[in-house]
Write a protein that holds these residues in place. Sequence first.
Motif, PDB file in Angstrom:
ATOM      1  N   ASN A 289      11.281  11.998   0.188  1.00 16.25           N
ATOM      2  CA  ASN A 289      10.324  12.997  -0.301  1.00 16.25           C
ATOM      3  C   ASN A 289       9.176  13.182   0.684  1.00 16.25           C
ATOM      4  OD1 ASN A 289      11.796  13.453  -2.625  1.00 16.25           O
ATOM      5  ND2 ASN A 289      10.639  11.984  -3.862  1.00 16.25           N
ATOM      6  N   HIS A 290       8.724  12.076   1.271  1.00 14.25           N
ATOM      7  CA  HIS A 290       7.642  12.155   2.258  1.00 14.25           C
ATOM      8  C   HIS A 290       8.105  12.924   3.495  1.00 14.25           C
ATOM      9  CE1 HIS A 290       5.448  10.521   5.822  1.00 14.25           C
ATOM     10  NE2 HIS A 290       4.410  10.774   5.054  1.00 14.25           N
ATOM     11  N   ALA A 291       9.321  12.630   3.952  1.00 14.35           N
ATOM     12  CA  ALA A 291       9.848  13.320   5.130  1.00 14.35           C
ATOM     13  C   ALA A 291      10.014  14.813   4.860  1.00 14.35           C
ATOM     14  CB  ALA A 291      11.185  12.699   5.535  1.00 14.35           C
ATOM     15  N   ARG A 292      10.569  15.154   3.717  1.00 17.06           N
ATOM     16  CA  ARG A 292      10.749  16.566   3.353  1.00 17.06           C
ATOM     17  C   ARG A 292       9.408  17.295   3.305  1.00 17.06           C
ATOM     18  NH1 ARG A 292      15.140  15.672  -1.396  1.00 17.06           N
ATOM     19  NH2 ARG A 292      17.003  16.468  -0.337  1.00 17.06           N
ATOM     20  N   ALA A 293       8.420  16.656   2.706  1.00 16.06           N
ATOM     21  CA  ALA A 293       7.103  17.279   2.572  1.00 16.06           C
ATOM     22  C   ALA A 293       6.465  17.552   3.923  1.00 16.06           C
ATOM     23  CB  ALA A 293       6.190  16.386   1.732  1.00 16.06           C
ATOM     24  N   ASN A 294       6.932  16.828   4.946  1.00  9.98           N
ATOM     25  CA  ASN A 294       6.380  16.999   6.288  1.00  9.98           C
ATOM     26  C   ASN A 294       7.315  17.765   7.220  1.00  9.98           C
ATOM     27  OD1 ASN A 294       3.677  15.354   6.679  1.00  9.98           O
ATOM     28  ND2 ASN A 294       4.961  14.186   5.267  1.00  9.98           N
ATOM     29  N   GLY A 295       8.316  18.436   6.653  1.00 15.66           N
ATOM     30  CA  GLY A 295       9.123  19.353   7.445  1.00 15.66           C
ATOM     31  C   GLY A 295      10.516  18.901   7.812  1.00 15.66           C
ATOM     32  N   ALA A 296      10.900  17.679   7.478  1.00 17.57           N
ATOM     33  CA  ALA A 296      12.245  17.204   7.800  1.00 17.57           C
ATOM     34  C   ALA A 296      13.275  17.867   6.887  1.00 17.57           C
ATOM     35  CB  ALA A 296      12.318  15.690   7.654  1.00 17.57           C
ATOM     36  N   THR A 297      14.516  17.918   7.366  1.00 23.88           N
ATOM     37  CA  THR A 297      15.609  18.515   6.596  1.00 23.88           C
ATOM     38  C   THR A 297      16.614  17.433   6.222  1.00 23.88           C
ATOM     39  OG1 THR A 297      15.363  20.617   7.770  1.00 23.88           O
ATOM     40  CG2 THR A 297      17.436  20.251   6.594  1.00 23.88           C
TER      41      THR A 297
ATOM     42  N   ASN B 275       0.835  -1.208   0.000  1.00 23.33           N
ATOM     43  CA  ASN B 275       0.000   0.000   0.000  1.00 23.33           C
ATOM     44  C   ASN B 275       0.870   1.257   0.000  1.00 23.33           C
ATOM     45  OD1 ASN B 275      -2.844  -1.294   0.696  1.00 23.33           O
ATOM     46  ND2 ASN B 275      -1.363  -2.221   2.085  1.00 23.33           N
ATOM     47  N   PHE B 276       2.026   1.177  -0.657  1.00 22.98           N
ATOM     48  CA  PHE B 276       3.034   2.227  -0.528  1.00 22.98           C
ATOM     49  C   PHE B 276       2.540   3.588  -1.006  1.00 22.98           C
ATOM     50  CE2 PHE B 276       7.020   4.433  -0.783  1.00 22.98           C
ATOM     51  CZ  PHE B 276       7.809   3.829   0.176  1.00 22.98           C
ATOM     52  N   SER B 277       1.866   3.629  -2.130  1.00 24.29           N
ATOM     53  CA  SER B 277       1.442   4.925  -2.674  1.00 24.29           C
ATOM     54  C   SER B 277       0.469   5.632  -1.740  1.00 24.29           C
ATOM     55  CB  SER B 277       0.805   4.748  -4.056  1.00 24.29           C
ATOM     56  OG  SER B 277      -0.333   3.906  -3.976  1.00 24.29           O
ATOM     57  N   ASP B 278      -0.347   4.869  -1.014  1.00 23.65           N
ATOM     58  CA  ASP B 278      -1.302   5.463  -0.080  1.00 23.65           C
ATOM     59  C   ASP B 278      -0.636   5.857   1.238  1.00 23.65           C
ATOM     60  OD1 ASP B 278      -3.432   5.119  -1.857  1.00 23.65           O
ATOM     61  OD2 ASP B 278      -3.833   3.093  -1.125  1.00 23.65           O
ATOM     62  N   LEU B 279       0.283   5.025   1.720  1.00 22.62           N
ATOM     63  CA  LEU B 279       0.888   5.260   3.032  1.00 22.62           C
ATOM     64  C   LEU B 279       2.038   6.263   2.986  1.00 22.62           C
ATOM     65  CD1 LEU B 279       0.992   1.581   4.368  1.00 22.62           C
ATOM     66  CD2 LEU B 279      -0.612   3.385   5.021  1.00 22.62           C
ATOM     67  N   VAL B 280       2.819   6.225   1.920  1.00 19.62           N
ATOM     68  CA  VAL B 280       4.020   7.067   1.832  1.00 19.62           C
ATOM     69  C   VAL B 280       3.961   8.002   0.632  1.00 19.62           C
ATOM     70  CG1 VAL B 280       6.544   7.072   1.701  1.00 19.62           C
ATOM     71  CG2 VAL B 280       5.371   5.234   2.939  1.00 19.62           C
ATOM     72  N   GLY B 281       3.567   7.455  -0.497  1.00 19.89           N
ATOM     73  CA  GLY B 281       3.537   8.231  -1.733  1.00 19.89           C
ATOM     74  C   GLY B 281       4.650   7.801  -2.668  1.00 19.89           C
ATOM     75  N   GLY B 282       4.333   7.714  -3.940  1.00 19.21           N
ATOM     76  CA  GLY B 282       5.335   7.327  -4.919  1.00 19.21           C
ATOM     77  C   GLY B 282       5.197   5.868  -5.327  1.00 19.21           C
ATOM     78  N   ASP B 283       5.778   5.553  -6.460  1.00 21.83           N
ATOM     79  CA  ASP B 283       5.754   4.198  -6.997  1.00 21.83           C
ATOM     80  C   ASP B 283       7.123   3.565  -6.791  1.00 21.83           C
ATOM     81  OD1 ASP B 283       5.457   1.849  -8.384  1.00 21.83           O
ATOM     82  OD2 ASP B 283       5.192   2.776 -10.352  1.00 21.83           O
ATOM     83  N   VAL B 284       7.179   2.500  -5.981  1.00 20.69           N
ATOM     84  CA  VAL B 284       8.460   1.845  -5.712  1.00 20.69           C
ATOM     85  C   VAL B 284       8.587   0.525  -6.469  1.00 20.69           C
ATOM     86  CG1 VAL B 284       8.718   2.960  -3.480  1.00 20.69           C
ATOM     87  CG2 VAL B 284       7.571   0.736  -3.612  1.00 20.69           C
TER      88      VAL B 284
END
Length: 219
Positions: free
Chosen positions: A158-166, A73-82
């Motif tokens: 990308n998910h971490a960055r989108a949520n404020g991580a550096t 369920n990666f695209s729903d939980l994290v985002g992106g196609d792995v």
Amino acid sequence: MTETCDAIIIGGGVMGASIISNLATSGVTNTILLEKSTIGAGSTGRSSGAIRMHYSTKVNASLAHKSLTVFSNFSDLVGGDVGFVKTGYMVFAPSEASQAFRENISMQQEIGISTREIDHKEAAELAPVFKIAETEHIAWEDDSGHADPSATALAYINHARANGATIHLEAPVIDIKISESGSSHQVITEKACFESETVIMATGPWTSSLLKKIDVSLP
């Protein structure tokens, strides 16, 4: 100047990327990841990307089983196609290891893993090009498969960055210092100094050399 944050993750492979992404999901977003090169440049970029659950310890098998839910369920939980592809996974064991092999299968089934022992006829139907000794025991996992390791690491980043991580790339750690009270840690790169109560090493085979900086020895 020292930058303070809630957590510092060292290592930008799939483990470090997953950690900082999951911290963000949990609401911990004032975080920093330090990678000495580029995302997935170490062991991750050389991985086969197998998603399988046949492990001999309950902890590893349980973690692998949980990861299957994420990859499915990666695209729903994290985002992106792995690129997760379910192919199934076949495991072999010599006759002298049959008892331990069956105990492993039983343990995995108790966790909820879809695995079972199969006979040589079914194995030949599933993998006709395999040459399997008559004395070997065979297990089959229906839900296992493979994914793109580098794409997985990048999606987590990308998910971490989108949520404020550096994320800091090309930022090798040159020193680690612990405060006298032991309550905070400074992680120093060539260009900056970061401080946090929590430092997570996600550096695989490079962990031992990094921990020597704080007089910690690993086997």
